[in-house]
Write a protein that holds these residues in place. Sequence first.
Motif, PDB file in Angstrom:
ATOM      1  N   PRO A  60       0.755  -1.376   0.089  1.00  0.00           N
ATOM      2  CA  PRO A  60       0.047  -0.008   0.107  1.00  0.00           C
ATOM      3  C   PRO A  60       0.869   1.280  -0.028  1.00  0.00           C
ATOM      4  CG  PRO A  60      -0.775  -1.477   1.671  1.00  0.00           C
ATOM      5  CD  PRO A  60       0.633  -1.959   1.163  1.00  0.00           C
ATOM      6  N   TRP A  61       0.549   2.255  -0.673  1.00  0.00           N
ATOM      7  CA  TRP A  61       1.323   3.512  -0.699  1.00  0.00           C
ATOM      8  C   TRP A  61       0.718   4.626   0.148  1.00  0.00           C
ATOM      9  CZ3 TRP A  61      -1.210   1.238  -5.030  1.00  0.00           C
ATOM     10  CH2 TRP A  61      -2.490   1.707  -5.185  1.00  0.00           C
ATOM     11  N   SER A  62      -0.286   4.052   1.040  1.00  0.00           N
ATOM     12  CA  SER A  62      -1.000   5.192   1.762  1.00  0.00           C
ATOM     13  C   SER A  62      -1.550   4.416   2.864  1.00  0.00           C
ATOM     14  CB  SER A  62      -1.901   6.045   1.103  1.00  0.00           C
ATOM     15  OG  SER A  62      -2.695   6.816   1.745  1.00  0.00           O
ATOM     16  N   ALA A  63      -1.796   4.757   4.081  1.00  0.00           N
ATOM     17  CA  ALA A  63      -2.930   4.156   5.058  1.00  0.00           C
ATOM     18  C   ALA A  63      -4.229   4.839   5.017  1.00  0.00           C
ATOM     19  CB  ALA A  63      -2.341   4.480   6.482  1.00  0.00           C
ATOM     20  N   LEU A 110      -4.818  -3.662   2.850  1.00  0.00           N
ATOM     21  CA  LEU A 110      -5.428  -4.894   3.294  1.00  0.00           C
ATOM     22  C   LEU A 110      -4.189  -5.610   4.013  1.00  0.00           C
ATOM     23  CD1 LEU A 110      -7.524  -6.469   0.544  1.00  0.00           C
ATOM     24  CD2 LEU A 110      -8.296  -5.074   2.420  1.00  0.00           C
ATOM     25  N   SER A 111      -3.110  -5.191   3.791  1.00  0.00           N
ATOM     26  CA  SER A 111      -1.720  -5.744   4.548  1.00  0.00           C
ATOM     27  C   SER A 111      -0.578  -5.331   4.011  1.00  0.00           C
ATOM     28  CB  SER A 111      -1.631  -7.347   4.306  1.00  0.00           C
ATOM     29  OG  SER A 111      -1.270  -7.640   2.733  1.00  0.00           O
ATOM     30  N   PRO A 112       0.562  -5.483   4.718  1.00  0.00           N
ATOM     31  CA  PRO A 112       1.815  -4.872   4.013  1.00  0.00           C
ATOM     32  C   PRO A 112       2.186  -5.095   2.499  1.00  0.00           C
ATOM     33  CG  PRO A 112       2.199  -5.870   6.028  1.00  0.00           C
ATOM     34  CD  PRO A 112       0.756  -6.250   5.772  1.00  0.00           C
ATOM     35  N   HIS A 113       1.412  -6.039   2.007  1.00  0.00           N
ATOM     36  CA  HIS A 113       1.678  -6.737   0.715  1.00  0.00           C
ATOM     37  C   HIS A 113       0.481  -6.515  -0.199  1.00  0.00           C
ATOM     38  CE1 HIS A 113       5.615  -7.334   2.420  1.00  0.00           C
ATOM     39  NE2 HIS A 113       4.938  -8.356   3.265  1.00  0.00           N
ATOM     40  N   ARG A 114      -0.501  -6.113   0.086  1.00  0.00           N
ATOM     41  CA  ARG A 114      -1.862  -6.342  -0.692  1.00  0.00           C
ATOM     42  C   ARG A 114      -2.740  -5.189  -0.579  1.00  0.00           C
ATOM     43  NH1 ARG A 114      -4.995 -12.101  -1.648  1.00  0.00           N
ATOM     44  NH2 ARG A 114      -3.061 -12.145  -2.752  1.00  0.00           N
ATOM     45  N   VAL A 115      -3.499  -4.698  -1.701  1.00  0.00           N
ATOM     46  CA  VAL A 115      -4.602  -3.792  -1.465  1.00  0.00           C
ATOM     47  C   VAL A 115      -5.596  -4.352  -2.440  1.00  0.00           C
ATOM     48  CG1 VAL A 115      -2.943  -1.848  -1.658  1.00  0.00           C
ATOM     49  CG2 VAL A 115      -3.768  -2.682  -3.787  1.00  0.00           C
ATOM     50  N   GLY A 116      -6.934  -3.833  -2.068  1.00  0.00           N
ATOM     51  CA  GLY A 116      -7.938  -4.239  -2.685  1.00  0.00           C
ATOM     52  C   GLY A 116      -8.532  -2.895  -3.563  1.00  0.00           C
ATOM     53  N   VAL A 117      -8.986  -3.217  -4.576  1.00  0.00           N
ATOM     54  CA  VAL A 117      -9.777  -2.204  -5.440  1.00  0.00           C
ATOM     55  C   VAL A 117     -11.218  -2.797  -6.053  1.00  0.00           C
ATOM     56  CG1 VAL A 117      -9.373  -0.998  -7.643  1.00  0.00           C
ATOM     57  CG2 VAL A 117      -7.300  -1.770  -6.427  1.00  0.00           C
ATOM     58  N   ALA A 118     -11.836  -1.793  -5.494  1.00  0.00           N
ATOM     59  CA  ALA A 118     -13.266  -2.118  -5.678  1.00  0.00           C
ATOM     60  C   ALA A 118     -13.793  -0.812  -6.510  1.00  0.00           C
ATOM     61  CB  ALA A 118     -14.014  -1.852  -4.567  1.00  0.00           C
ATOM     62  N   VAL A 119     -14.699  -1.213  -7.705  1.00  0.00           N
ATOM     63  CA  VAL A 119     -14.990   0.074  -8.566  1.00  0.00           C
ATOM     64  C   VAL A 119     -16.686  -0.072  -8.581  1.00  0.00           C
ATOM     65  CG1 VAL A 119     -15.274   0.590 -10.992  1.00  0.00           C
ATOM     66  CG2 VAL A 119     -12.829  -0.309 -10.170  1.00  0.00           C
ATOM     67  N   LEU A 120     -17.141   0.936  -8.152  1.00  0.00           N
ATOM     68  CA  LEU A 120     -18.536   1.262  -8.175  1.00  0.00           C
ATOM     69  C   LEU A 120     -19.038   1.917  -9.490  1.00  0.00           C
ATOM     70  CD1 LEU A 120     -18.978   2.188  -4.685  1.00  0.00           C
ATOM     71  CD2 LEU A 120     -18.805  -0.027  -5.350  1.00  0.00           C
ATOM     72  N   THR A 121     -20.085   1.415  -9.981  1.00  0.00           N
ATOM     73  CA  THR A 121     -20.644   1.964 -11.479  1.00  0.00           C
ATOM     74  C   THR A 121     -22.016   1.684 -11.697  1.00  0.00           C
ATOM     75  OG1 THR A 121     -19.825   2.354 -13.733  1.00  0.00           O
ATOM     76  CG2 THR A 121     -19.433   0.172 -12.509  1.00  0.00           C
ATOM     77  N   GLY A 122     -22.702   2.507 -12.561  1.00  0.00           N
ATOM     78  CA  GLY A 122     -23.794   2.281 -13.288  1.00  0.00           C
ATOM     79  C   GLY A 122     -23.567   1.499 -14.591  1.00  0.00           C
ATOM     80  N   ALA A 123     -22.378   1.598 -14.879  1.00  0.00           N
ATOM     81  CA  ALA A 123     -21.954   1.206 -16.250  1.00  0.00           C
ATOM     82  C   ALA A 123     -21.690  -0.696 -16.133  1.00  0.00           C
ATOM     83  CB  ALA A 123     -20.671   1.580 -17.008  1.00  0.00           C
ATOM     84  N   ARG A 124     -22.260  -1.151 -17.298  1.00  0.00           N
ATOM     85  CA  ARG A 124     -22.014  -2.774 -17.207  1.00  0.00           C
ATOM     86  C   ARG A 124     -21.027  -2.967 -18.098  1.00  0.00           C
ATOM     87  NH1 ARG A 124     -26.890  -5.628 -15.660  1.00  0.00           N
ATOM     88  NH2 ARG A 124     -25.462  -7.062 -15.529  1.00  0.00           N
ATOM     89  N   ALA A 125     -19.705  -3.004 -17.648  1.00  0.00           N
ATOM     90  CA  ALA A 125     -18.422  -2.851 -18.338  1.00  0.00           C
ATOM     91  C   ALA A 125     -17.618  -3.844 -17.609  1.00  0.00           C
ATOM     92  CB  ALA A 125     -17.889  -1.493 -18.527  1.00  0.00           C
ATOM     93  N   PRO A 126     -16.551  -4.491 -18.337  1.00  0.00           N
ATOM     94  CA  PRO A 126     -15.557  -5.296 -17.499  1.00  0.00           C
ATOM     95  C   PRO A 126     -14.538  -4.552 -16.791  1.00  0.00           C
ATOM     96  CG  PRO A 126     -15.390  -5.779 -20.059  1.00  0.00           C
ATOM     97  CD  PRO A 126     -16.241  -4.678 -19.862  1.00  0.00           C
ATOM     98  N   PHE A 127     -14.058  -5.030 -15.777  1.00  0.00           N
ATOM     99  CA  PHE A 127     -13.331  -4.378 -14.636  1.00  0.00           C
ATOM    100  C   PHE A 127     -12.078  -3.547 -15.311  1.00  0.00           C
ATOM    101  CE2 PHE A 127      -9.982  -4.195 -11.582  1.00  0.00           C
ATOM    102  CZ  PHE A 127     -10.563  -3.958 -10.271  1.00  0.00           C
ATOM    103  N   ALA A 128     -11.588  -4.267 -16.487  1.00  0.00           N
ATOM    104  CA  ALA A 128     -10.289  -3.721 -16.832  1.00  0.00           C
ATOM    105  C   ALA A 128     -10.599  -2.381 -17.895  1.00  0.00           C
ATOM    106  CB  ALA A 128      -9.569  -4.706 -17.838  1.00  0.00           C
ATOM    107  N   ASP A 129     -11.972  -2.403 -18.247  1.00  0.00           N
ATOM    108  CA  ASP A 129     -12.307  -1.239 -19.074  1.00  0.00           C
ATOM    109  C   ASP A 129     -12.402  -0.159 -17.829  1.00  0.00           C
ATOM    110  OD1 ASP A 129     -12.085  -2.687 -21.125  1.00  0.00           O
ATOM    111  OD2 ASP A 129     -14.035  -2.684 -21.412  1.00  0.00           O
ATOM    112  N   LEU A 130     -13.184  -0.437 -16.844  1.00  0.00           N
ATOM    113  CA  LEU A 130     -13.522   0.574 -15.922  1.00  0.00           C
ATOM    114  C   LEU A 130     -12.202   1.075 -15.166  1.00  0.00           C
ATOM    115  CD1 LEU A 130     -16.565  -1.337 -14.164  1.00  0.00           C
ATOM    116  CD2 LEU A 130     -16.710   0.726 -15.509  1.00  0.00           C
ATOM    117  N   LEU A 131     -11.203   0.196 -14.954  1.00  0.00           N
ATOM    118  CA  LEU A 131     -10.115   0.645 -14.456  1.00  0.00           C
ATOM    119  C   LEU A 131      -9.405   1.591 -15.081  1.00  0.00           C
ATOM    120  CD1 LEU A 131      -8.410   0.280 -11.683  1.00  0.00           C
ATOM    121  CD2 LEU A 131      -7.167  -1.465 -13.027  1.00  0.00           C
TER     122      LEU A 131
END
Length: 339
Positions: A172-175, A192-213
Motif C-alpha cells: 500500500p502506498w498510503s494508510a 489490506l496488509s503490508p503486501h496487498r491492496v483491494g480495488v473496488a469499482v462502483l458504477t452504473g456501467a455494465r463493463a469489464p473491470f479492466a475497462d472501468l479501471l
Amino acid sequence: MIDLLVAGGGPAGLATAIHAAQSGLDVAVVEPRPTPIDKACGEGLMPHGARALAALGVQLAGHPLLGIRYLDHQRQAEARFRGGPGLGVRRTLLHSALAGRVRQLGIPVLPRRVEDVHQDGERVYAAGLQARYLAAADGLHSPIRRQLKLSQGGVDPWPARYGLRRHYDTAPWSAFVEVHWSERAEAYVTPLSPHRVGVAVLTGARAPFADLLADFPALRDRLPVDAAGPVRGAGPMRQRVRTRVAGRVLLVGDAAGYVDALTGEGLSLALTQGAALVHCIRAGRPDAYERAWHRVTRRHRLLTQALLWARHQPGLAPWLVPAAVRLPWLFSVLVNQLA
C-alpha cells in the motif's frame, strides 16, 4: 425451542449470533456454505466498525486505516479519522475470525438451507427448527425477504449500480482509503496488509473491470499488471425494503435494505445492526426493531443518499472532489460523521 435462529452465516449473521450469545440467548445459525465465504466488498471497517468488532471479542490483524482521501485526475483532499483508526482486512479473514468466535461461544452452525418460513404467535419454523425469533441475514437479494414480501415495490427512480472488486499484490502506498472519481465510476483502494491492496469499482456501467479501471490511469499505473485473484461482482446494490419486521422475523445486514457502497460502511453496519436486533428481542419488543434500525443507520443513509444524489447530477458530480479540496473542514466533518 431456541430463542433465536439466524438464517445466514455471513458477517452480519455471525455478528448477530455473537451478540445474542453474549446477551444470554440460546442461538443457532443455519448456513449451507462452508466458511469462509468470499464476495465483492470494499473490505474496509470504519473506526466504529473496528470498535464493534473488538466488543464482540474478535481480535483480527489487518491494516490500520487513518482516514479517507478523495482524488480526481487533478486534485486530492483527505480527512483523518479523529476517533482512532479503521481497519482494512480481507473479507475471508474477517469471516473466519467471526466464525472462530462463534465456535468459541459454542454456537451451533448447521449446514442447512432455509427453504420456507412459517410462524404463529409464539414461534417461527424454518430449516426443520423452531425458534422464538428468526433473524434473516441472508444477503443483498434475501430469499426470506422476498418470500415474506418485504421488499418495496414500484419503480425505483435511482439508476442501478454495481460493484466489482479485485486484489493486487503490492505494498500500500498510503494508510488512507483512496476514493478515485471519474465520470462514470468510483474506485476504492483499501490497504489490506503490508503486501496487498483491494480495488473496488462502483458504477452504473455494465463493463469489464479492466475497462472501468482504464478510467483511472494514475491508479492503473500504480497497480501490478497481474492481479492476485479473480474479479468478484455484486449488484444491483440498491435494495428498497418497506419494513424490517414481519411478526417474529427480523431482517439484518444487507437483507434489511441497502442504499449504496459509496460511503464504504457496509461491513461496519453489518456488525452493529445485530446489537439493536438482539436488544429488541431480549426486551420482548420485536416491533421496536424497525425504529431501532432506522436510528442506528440514519446517519449513514442520509449521507449516502445525499452523496449519491449529487453523483447523479451532471452539474454537481465534477465538483465533488474540488469542493472537498476547497472546504477541507466540511469534508473532515462528513468523514468523521461516518467514522
